[in-house]
Design a protein around this motif. Structure first.
Motif, PDB file in Angstrom:
ATOM      1  N   GLN A  87       0.827  -1.194   0.000  1.00 38.67           N
ATOM      2  CA  GLN A  87       0.000   0.000   0.000  1.00 38.67           C
ATOM      3  C   GLN A  87       0.867   1.251   0.000  1.00 38.67           C
ATOM      4  O   GLN A  87       1.887   1.302   0.667  1.00 38.67           O
TER       5      GLN A  87
ATOM      6  N   LEU B 155     -11.074   8.958  11.228  1.00 42.38           N
ATOM      7  CA  LEU B 155     -10.384   9.478  12.407  1.00 42.38           C
ATOM      8  C   LEU B 155      -9.653  10.740  11.980  1.00 42.38           C
ATOM      9  O   LEU B 155      -8.936  10.723  10.974  1.00 42.38           O
TER      10      LEU B 155
ATOM     11  N   LEU C  79      -2.098   8.365   8.292  1.00 36.88           N
ATOM     12  CA  LEU C  79      -3.323   8.786   7.615  1.00 36.88           C
ATOM     13  C   LEU C  79      -4.238   9.511   8.595  1.00 36.88           C
ATOM     14  O   LEU C  79      -4.987  10.395   8.229  1.00 36.88           O
ATOM     15  N   TYR C  80      -4.177   9.083   9.876  1.00 41.56           N
ATOM     16  CA  TYR C  80      -5.005   9.687  10.927  1.00 41.56           C
ATOM     17  C   TYR C  80      -4.210   9.636  12.223  1.00 41.56           C
ATOM     18  O   TYR C  80      -3.201   8.912  12.312  1.00 41.56           O
TER      19      TYR C  80
END
Ligand code: 5AD
Ligand code: FES
Length: 350
Positions: A105, A231, A305-306
Protein backbone atom coordinates in the motif's frame (compact mmCIF):
# COMPACT_ATOMS: atom_id res chain seq x y z
CA UNK A 1 -40.24 -11.77 6.46
CA UNK A 2 -38.41 -9.27 8.68
CA UNK A 3 -35.94 -6.71 7.36
CA UNK A 4 -32.90 -8.62 8.49
CA UNK A 5 -33.83 -11.73 6.54
CA UNK A 6 -34.74 -9.53 3.58
CA UNK A 7 -31.19 -8.11 3.45
CA UNK A 8 -29.66 -11.45 2.61
CA UNK A 9 -32.13 -12.27 -0.16
CA UNK A 10 -32.61 -10.88 -3.64
CA UNK A 11 -33.86 -8.55 -4.93
CA UNK A 12 -31.55 -5.94 -3.44
CA UNK A 13 -33.22 -3.32 -1.30
CA UNK A 14 -34.22 -0.03 -2.91
CA UNK A 15 -33.05 3.24 -1.39
CA UNK A 16 -36.39 3.72 0.32
CA UNK A 17 -36.33 0.13 1.65
CA UNK A 18 -32.88 0.78 3.13
CA UNK A 19 -34.27 3.85 4.86
CA UNK A 20 -37.13 1.80 6.28
CA UNK A 21 -34.66 -0.85 7.38
CA UNK A 22 -32.51 1.68 9.28
CA UNK A 23 -35.61 3.30 10.79
CA UNK A 24 -36.72 -0.12 12.08
CA UNK A 25 -33.48 -0.76 14.02
CA UNK A 26 -33.63 -1.01 17.80
CA UNK A 27 -31.40 -2.67 20.38
CA UNK A 28 -33.11 -6.01 20.04
CA UNK A 29 -33.02 -6.37 16.29
CA UNK A 30 -29.51 -4.88 16.14
CA UNK A 31 -28.43 -7.84 18.22
CA UNK A 32 -30.29 -10.20 15.89
CA UNK A 33 -28.53 -8.58 12.93
CA UNK A 34 -25.16 -9.17 14.56
CA UNK A 35 -25.97 -12.81 15.34
CA UNK A 36 -27.09 -13.42 11.75
CA UNK A 37 -23.92 -11.78 10.45
CA UNK A 38 -21.83 -14.05 12.68
CA UNK A 39 -23.85 -17.01 11.42
CA UNK A 40 -23.25 -16.06 7.77
CA UNK A 41 -19.54 -15.71 8.40
CA UNK A 42 -19.46 -19.10 10.16
CA UNK A 43 -21.32 -20.76 7.27
CA UNK A 44 -18.68 -19.64 4.78
CA UNK A 45 -15.49 -19.44 6.82
CA UNK A 46 -15.99 -21.30 10.11
CA UNK A 47 -14.00 -19.50 12.79
CA UNK A 48 -11.03 -18.67 10.53
CA UNK A 49 -9.57 -15.18 10.44
CA UNK A 50 -7.24 -14.50 7.52
CA UNK A 51 -3.99 -12.62 8.04
CA UNK A 52 -2.45 -10.23 5.49
CA UNK A 53 0.95 -8.61 5.88
CA UNK A 54 0.70 -4.90 5.12
CA UNK A 55 3.68 -3.03 3.70
CA UNK A 56 3.21 0.75 3.57
CA UNK A 57 5.96 1.41 1.06
CA UNK A 58 5.62 5.13 0.30
CA UNK A 59 3.88 8.08 1.91
CA UNK A 60 4.47 10.41 -1.04
CA UNK A 61 1.14 11.21 -2.64
CA UNK A 62 0.13 13.50 -5.48
CA UNK A 63 -3.52 13.65 -4.36
CA UNK A 64 -5.17 15.90 -1.85
CA UNK A 65 -7.94 13.94 -0.13
CA UNK A 66 -9.03 16.32 2.61
CA UNK A 67 -9.26 13.66 5.36
CA UNK A 68 -5.91 12.02 4.76
CA UNK A 69 -2.72 12.80 6.65
CA UNK A 70 -0.42 12.06 3.71
CA UNK A 71 -2.22 14.39 1.28
CA UNK A 72 0.12 16.36 -1.00
CA UNK A 73 -0.41 19.68 0.72
CA UNK A 74 0.59 18.43 4.16
CA UNK A 75 4.02 20.03 4.65
CA UNK A 76 4.37 18.64 8.16
CA UNK A 77 4.78 15.00 7.30
CA UNK A 78 8.27 13.66 6.67
CA UNK A 79 8.10 11.77 3.38
CA UNK A 80 9.68 8.35 2.83
CA UNK A 81 9.74 5.65 0.24
CA UNK A 82 11.12 2.15 0.69
CA UNK A 83 13.56 0.78 -1.86
CA UNK A 84 12.75 -2.38 -3.77
CA UNK A 85 15.22 -4.26 -1.57
CA UNK A 86 13.62 -2.84 1.60
CA UNK A 87 10.22 -4.04 0.39
CA UNK A 88 11.59 -7.48 -0.42
CA UNK A 89 13.11 -7.74 3.04
CA UNK A 90 9.71 -6.88 4.58
CA UNK A 91 8.26 -9.75 2.53
CA UNK A 92 11.07 -12.01 3.69
CA UNK A 93 10.36 -11.24 7.32
CA UNK A 94 6.63 -11.64 6.67
CA UNK A 95 7.15 -14.97 4.95
CA UNK A 96 9.08 -16.34 7.93
CA UNK A 97 6.34 -15.14 10.24
CA UNK A 98 3.94 -17.23 8.14
CA UNK A 99 2.21 -14.63 5.97
CA UNK A 100 1.11 -15.77 2.52
CA UNK A 101 -0.46 -12.50 1.39
CA UNK A 102 1.47 -9.26 1.05
CA UNK A 103 -0.45 -6.04 0.67
CA UNK A 104 1.60 -3.27 -0.92
CA UNK A 105 0.00 0.00 0.00
CA UNK A 106 1.19 3.50 -0.80
CA UNK A 107 0.21 7.00 -1.73
CA UNK A 108 0.01 7.87 -5.43
CA UNK A 109 3.76 8.39 -5.70
CA UNK A 110 5.00 9.36 -9.20
CA UNK A 111 8.38 7.76 -8.42
CA UNK A 112 6.66 4.37 -8.52
CA UNK A 113 5.92 4.25 -12.23
CA UNK A 114 4.04 1.40 -13.89
CA UNK A 115 7.39 -0.20 -14.79
CA UNK A 116 8.65 -0.01 -11.21
CA UNK A 117 5.47 -1.54 -9.78
CA UNK A 118 5.53 -4.26 -12.41
CA UNK A 119 9.13 -5.10 -11.56
CA UNK A 120 8.36 -5.14 -7.86
CA UNK A 121 5.39 -7.47 -8.29
CA UNK A 122 7.39 -9.78 -10.57
CA UNK A 123 10.22 -9.93 -8.06
CA UNK A 124 7.91 -10.75 -5.15
CA UNK A 125 5.98 -13.38 -7.10
CA UNK A 126 9.20 -14.98 -8.31
CA UNK A 127 10.65 -15.10 -4.80
CA UNK A 128 7.41 -16.23 -3.11
CA UNK A 129 5.36 -18.08 -5.74
CA UNK A 130 3.07 -19.44 -3.04
CA UNK A 131 2.04 -15.96 -1.90
CA UNK A 132 -0.68 -13.62 -3.07
CA UNK A 133 0.18 -10.02 -3.83
CA UNK A 134 -2.41 -7.33 -3.21
CA UNK A 135 -1.86 -3.84 -4.60
CA UNK A 136 -3.31 -0.75 -2.99
CA UNK A 137 -1.72 1.99 -5.05
CA UNK A 138 -4.60 4.20 -6.16
CA UNK A 139 -5.97 5.08 -9.58
CA UNK A 140 -4.18 4.24 -12.85
CA UNK A 141 -5.15 3.91 -16.50
CA UNK A 142 -6.75 0.54 -17.24
CA UNK A 143 -3.66 -0.48 -19.24
CA UNK A 144 -1.58 -0.22 -16.04
CA UNK A 145 -4.01 -2.44 -14.15
CA UNK A 146 -3.57 -4.96 -16.96
CA UNK A 147 0.22 -4.69 -16.67
CA UNK A 148 0.07 -5.23 -12.89
CA UNK A 149 -2.20 -8.23 -13.30
CA UNK A 150 0.00 -9.66 -15.99
CA UNK A 151 3.01 -9.22 -13.68
CA UNK A 152 1.25 -11.53 -11.23
CA UNK A 153 -0.63 -9.26 -8.81
CA UNK A 154 -3.67 -11.14 -7.52
CA UNK A 155 -5.80 -8.55 -5.79
CA UNK A 156 -6.39 -4.81 -5.80
CA UNK A 157 -7.75 -2.64 -3.01
CA UNK A 158 -9.25 0.68 -4.01
CA UNK A 159 -11.78 2.00 -1.55
CA UNK A 160 -14.44 3.85 -3.48
CA UNK A 161 -14.55 6.28 -0.49
CA UNK A 162 -18.07 7.52 -1.28
CA UNK A 163 -20.64 6.29 -3.78
CA UNK A 164 -22.48 9.57 -3.31
CA UNK A 165 -20.97 12.00 -5.80
CA UNK A 166 -21.87 14.92 -3.59
CA UNK A 167 -20.05 13.52 -0.56
CA UNK A 168 -17.10 12.37 -2.69
CA UNK A 169 -16.73 15.87 -4.12
CA UNK A 170 -16.89 17.48 -0.71
CA UNK A 171 -14.03 15.24 0.49
CA UNK A 172 -11.95 15.52 -2.68
CA UNK A 173 -11.84 19.19 -3.60
CA UNK A 174 -14.76 19.06 -5.98
CA UNK A 175 -13.54 16.08 -7.98
CA UNK A 176 -16.26 13.67 -9.15
CA UNK A 177 -16.24 9.99 -8.14
CA UNK A 178 -16.85 8.82 -11.72
CA UNK A 179 -13.23 7.73 -12.33
CA UNK A 180 -13.00 6.10 -8.94
CA UNK A 181 -16.11 3.97 -9.45
CA UNK A 182 -15.13 3.14 -13.04
CA UNK A 183 -11.68 2.06 -11.81
CA UNK A 184 -13.28 -0.66 -9.69
CA UNK A 185 -15.25 -2.01 -12.64
CA UNK A 186 -12.05 -1.93 -14.73
CA UNK A 187 -10.07 -3.77 -12.07
CA UNK A 188 -12.74 -6.42 -11.87
CA UNK A 189 -12.81 -6.85 -15.63
CA UNK A 190 -9.01 -7.16 -15.75
CA UNK A 191 -9.34 -10.16 -13.43
CA UNK A 192 -8.32 -8.97 -9.98
CA UNK A 193 -10.04 -9.94 -6.79
CA UNK A 194 -11.14 -6.44 -5.91
CA UNK A 195 -11.70 -4.56 -2.68
CA UNK A 196 -13.89 -1.47 -2.35
CA UNK A 197 -14.80 0.40 0.84
CA UNK A 198 -15.37 3.64 2.63
CA UNK A 199 -14.95 5.46 5.92
CA UNK A 200 -17.74 5.41 8.48
CA UNK A 201 -18.56 8.82 9.91
CA UNK A 202 -16.66 10.79 7.26
CA UNK A 203 -17.32 14.52 7.76
CA UNK A 204 -20.63 15.44 6.12
CA UNK A 205 -21.68 11.80 5.57
CA UNK A 206 -25.43 11.21 5.97
CA UNK A 207 -27.45 8.02 6.27
CA UNK A 208 -28.50 8.48 2.63
CA UNK A 209 -24.81 8.56 1.65
CA UNK A 210 -24.19 5.29 3.50
CA UNK A 211 -27.20 3.77 1.78
CA UNK A 212 -25.65 4.73 -1.57
CA UNK A 213 -22.46 2.95 -0.48
CA UNK A 214 -24.39 -0.21 0.37
CA UNK A 215 -26.28 -0.12 -2.93
CA UNK A 216 -23.04 0.38 -4.82
CA UNK A 217 -21.37 -2.55 -3.02
CA UNK A 218 -24.29 -4.77 -3.83
CA UNK A 219 -24.02 -3.90 -7.53
CA UNK A 220 -20.25 -4.16 -7.69
CA UNK A 221 -20.04 -7.47 -5.80
CA UNK A 222 -16.43 -6.95 -4.69
CA UNK A 223 -14.42 -9.80 -3.19
CA UNK A 224 -13.25 -7.62 -0.29
CA UNK A 225 -14.65 -4.58 1.50
CA UNK A 226 -12.54 -2.33 3.71
CA UNK A 227 -14.41 -0.09 6.09
CA UNK A 228 -13.18 1.75 9.15
CA UNK A 229 -14.12 4.81 11.15
CA UNK A 230 -13.00 8.22 9.95
CA UNK A 231 -10.38 9.48 12.41
CA UNK A 232 -9.20 13.08 12.27
CA UNK A 233 -5.57 13.88 11.49
CA UNK A 234 -4.18 16.99 13.15
CA UNK A 235 -2.42 18.48 10.10
CA UNK A 236 -5.55 18.41 7.94
CA UNK A 237 -8.44 20.86 7.61
CA UNK A 238 -10.64 18.17 9.18
CA UNK A 239 -8.52 18.04 12.33
CA UNK A 240 -11.45 19.04 14.53
CA UNK A 241 -14.12 16.90 12.87
CA UNK A 242 -15.86 14.21 14.93
CA UNK A 243 -14.51 10.67 14.47
CA UNK A 244 -16.71 7.81 13.28
CA UNK A 245 -18.05 5.48 15.96
CA UNK A 246 -17.43 1.87 16.91
CA UNK A 247 -21.15 1.21 16.96
CA UNK A 248 -21.81 2.39 13.41
CA UNK A 249 -18.72 0.69 12.04
CA UNK A 250 -19.73 -2.64 13.60
CA UNK A 251 -23.33 -2.25 12.46
CA UNK A 252 -22.15 -1.66 8.89
CA UNK A 253 -19.74 -4.62 9.09
CA UNK A 254 -22.71 -6.84 10.00
CA UNK A 255 -24.86 -5.44 7.20
CA UNK A 256 -22.08 -5.91 4.65
CA UNK A 257 -21.56 -9.51 5.85
CA UNK A 258 -25.25 -10.17 5.23
CA UNK A 259 -25.50 -8.58 1.77
CA UNK A 260 -22.17 -10.09 0.64
CA UNK A 261 -21.97 -13.29 2.71
CA UNK A 262 -18.70 -14.55 1.22
CA UNK A 263 -16.87 -11.22 1.33
CA UNK A 264 -13.39 -10.93 2.88
CA UNK A 265 -13.96 -8.23 5.44
CA UNK A 266 -11.14 -6.78 7.53
CA UNK A 267 -11.37 -5.57 11.09
CA UNK A 268 -9.26 -2.55 10.22
CA UNK A 269 -6.39 -0.79 11.93
CA UNK A 270 -8.55 2.35 12.12
CA UNK A 271 -11.12 0.39 14.12
CA UNK A 272 -8.35 -0.83 16.44
CA UNK A 273 -7.10 2.73 16.74
CA UNK A 274 -10.55 4.08 17.67
CA UNK A 275 -11.01 1.57 20.49
CA UNK A 276 -8.54 -0.79 22.20
CA UNK A 277 -10.93 -3.69 21.50
CA UNK A 278 -12.10 -2.35 18.14
CA UNK A 279 -10.68 -5.15 16.01
CA UNK A 280 -12.13 -7.78 18.34
CA UNK A 281 -15.52 -6.06 18.13
CA UNK A 282 -15.17 -5.98 14.36
CA UNK A 283 -14.57 -9.75 14.28
CA UNK A 284 -17.60 -10.25 16.51
CA UNK A 285 -19.69 -8.20 14.07
CA UNK A 286 -18.80 -10.34 11.04
CA UNK A 287 -15.29 -9.35 9.93
CA UNK A 288 -12.84 -12.16 9.05
CA UNK A 289 -9.54 -10.54 8.02
CA UNK A 290 -6.82 -8.63 9.84
CA UNK A 291 -3.92 -6.84 8.25
CA UNK A 292 -0.97 -6.51 10.64
CA UNK A 293 1.84 -4.21 9.63
CA UNK A 294 5.13 -5.46 8.15
CA UNK A 295 6.60 -2.01 7.43
CA UNK A 296 9.97 -1.25 9.04
CA UNK A 297 9.46 0.36 12.46
CA UNK A 298 11.55 3.43 11.55
CA UNK A 299 8.91 4.57 9.03
CA UNK A 300 5.74 3.26 10.71
CA UNK A 301 4.67 6.50 12.34
CA UNK A 302 5.19 8.44 9.08
CA UNK A 303 2.32 6.62 7.36
CA UNK A 304 -0.02 8.72 9.47
CA UNK A 305 -3.32 8.79 7.61
CA UNK A 306 -5.01 9.69 10.93
CA UNK A 307 -3.97 10.43 14.52
CA UNK A 308 -3.63 7.72 17.16
CA UNK A 309 -2.74 4.88 14.80
CA UNK A 310 -1.87 1.70 16.69
CA UNK A 311 1.23 -0.46 16.30
CA UNK A 312 3.51 2.34 15.10
CA UNK A 313 6.27 1.25 17.49
CA UNK A 314 5.82 -2.47 17.18
CA UNK A 315 7.94 -4.97 15.30
CA UNK A 316 6.21 -7.24 12.82
CA UNK A 317 6.84 -10.25 15.04
CA UNK A 318 5.22 -8.47 17.97
CA UNK A 319 2.08 -7.62 15.96
CA UNK A 320 1.90 -11.17 14.65
CA UNK A 321 1.74 -12.54 18.20
CA UNK A 322 -0.43 -9.75 19.55
CA UNK A 323 -3.06 -10.20 16.89
CA UNK A 324 -3.04 -13.97 17.23
CA UNK A 325 -3.79 -13.63 20.93
CA UNK A 326 -6.58 -11.18 20.24
CA UNK A 327 -8.10 -13.48 17.63
CA UNK A 328 -7.90 -16.51 19.91
CA UNK A 329 -9.33 -14.67 22.91
CA UNK A 330 -12.31 -13.66 20.79
CA UNK A 331 -12.98 -17.31 19.94
CA UNK A 332 -11.50 -17.37 16.45
CA UNK A 333 -8.61 -19.12 14.76
CA UNK A 334 -5.75 -17.63 12.77
CA UNK A 335 -5.58 -18.82 9.18
CA UNK A 336 -2.23 -18.07 7.50
CA UNK A 337 -3.07 -19.42 4.02
CA UNK A 338 -3.46 -17.09 1.03
CA UNK A 339 -7.12 -16.77 1.85
CA UNK A 340 -8.54 -16.21 -1.62
CA UNK A 341 -12.20 -15.43 -2.13
CA UNK A 342 -14.19 -18.71 -2.30
CA UNK A 343 -14.94 -18.13 -6.00
CA UNK A 344 -11.18 -17.98 -6.70
CA UNK A 345 -9.90 -20.71 -4.45
CA UNK A 346 -9.71 -23.63 -6.84
CA UNK A 347 -7.18 -21.98 -9.13
CA UNK A 348 -4.54 -21.73 -6.41
CA UNK A 349 -2.88 -24.35 -4.25
CA UNK A 350 -4.20 -22.93 -1.01
N1 5AD B 1 -9.39 8.24 8.92
C1 5AD B 1 -9.73 6.97 8.60
N2 5AD B 1 -9.38 6.38 7.45
C2 5AD B 1 -8.65 7.10 6.57
N3 5AD B 1 -8.19 6.81 5.36
C3 5AD B 1 -7.50 7.86 4.89
N4 5AD B 1 -7.51 8.86 5.79
C4 5AD B 1 -8.24 8.42 6.85
C5 5AD B 1 -8.64 8.99 8.07
N5 5AD B 1 -8.32 10.24 8.40
C6 5AD B 1 -8.52 5.56 4.67
C7 5AD B 1 -9.09 5.84 3.29
C8 5AD B 1 -8.10 5.16 2.37
C9 5AD B 1 -7.46 4.13 3.27
C10 5AD B 1 -6.11 3.67 2.83
O1 5AD B 1 -7.38 4.78 4.51
O2 5AD B 1 -10.38 5.26 3.15
O3 5AD B 1 -8.68 4.56 1.24
FE1 FES C 1 0.43 -4.58 16.41
FE2 FES C 1 -1.15 -5.53 18.46
S1 FES C 1 -1.29 -5.86 16.28
S2 FES C 1 0.78 -4.46 18.55
Amino acid sequence: MNWIDRLARPPALSHQEWRDFFASLNDENKNELKQKAIGARRDHYGTDVYMRGLIEFTNYCKRNCSYCGIQRSNQEVQRYRLSEDDILSCCDQGYWLGYRTFVLQGGEDPFFTEERIVRLVERIKKTYPDCAVTLSVGEWPKSSYQAFFHAGADRYLLRHEAASDKLYRSLHNGESNANRLQALWDLKEVGFQIGAGFMVGAPGQTLDDLIEDLIFLQKLQPHMVGIGPFLPQSDTTLADAEPGTLEWTCLLLSIIRLILPEVLLPATTALGSLDPKGREQGLLAGANVVMPNLSPTNVRDLYALYDGKICTGDEAAHCRQCIEKRIASTGFRVNMTRGDHPTRRSIHAN
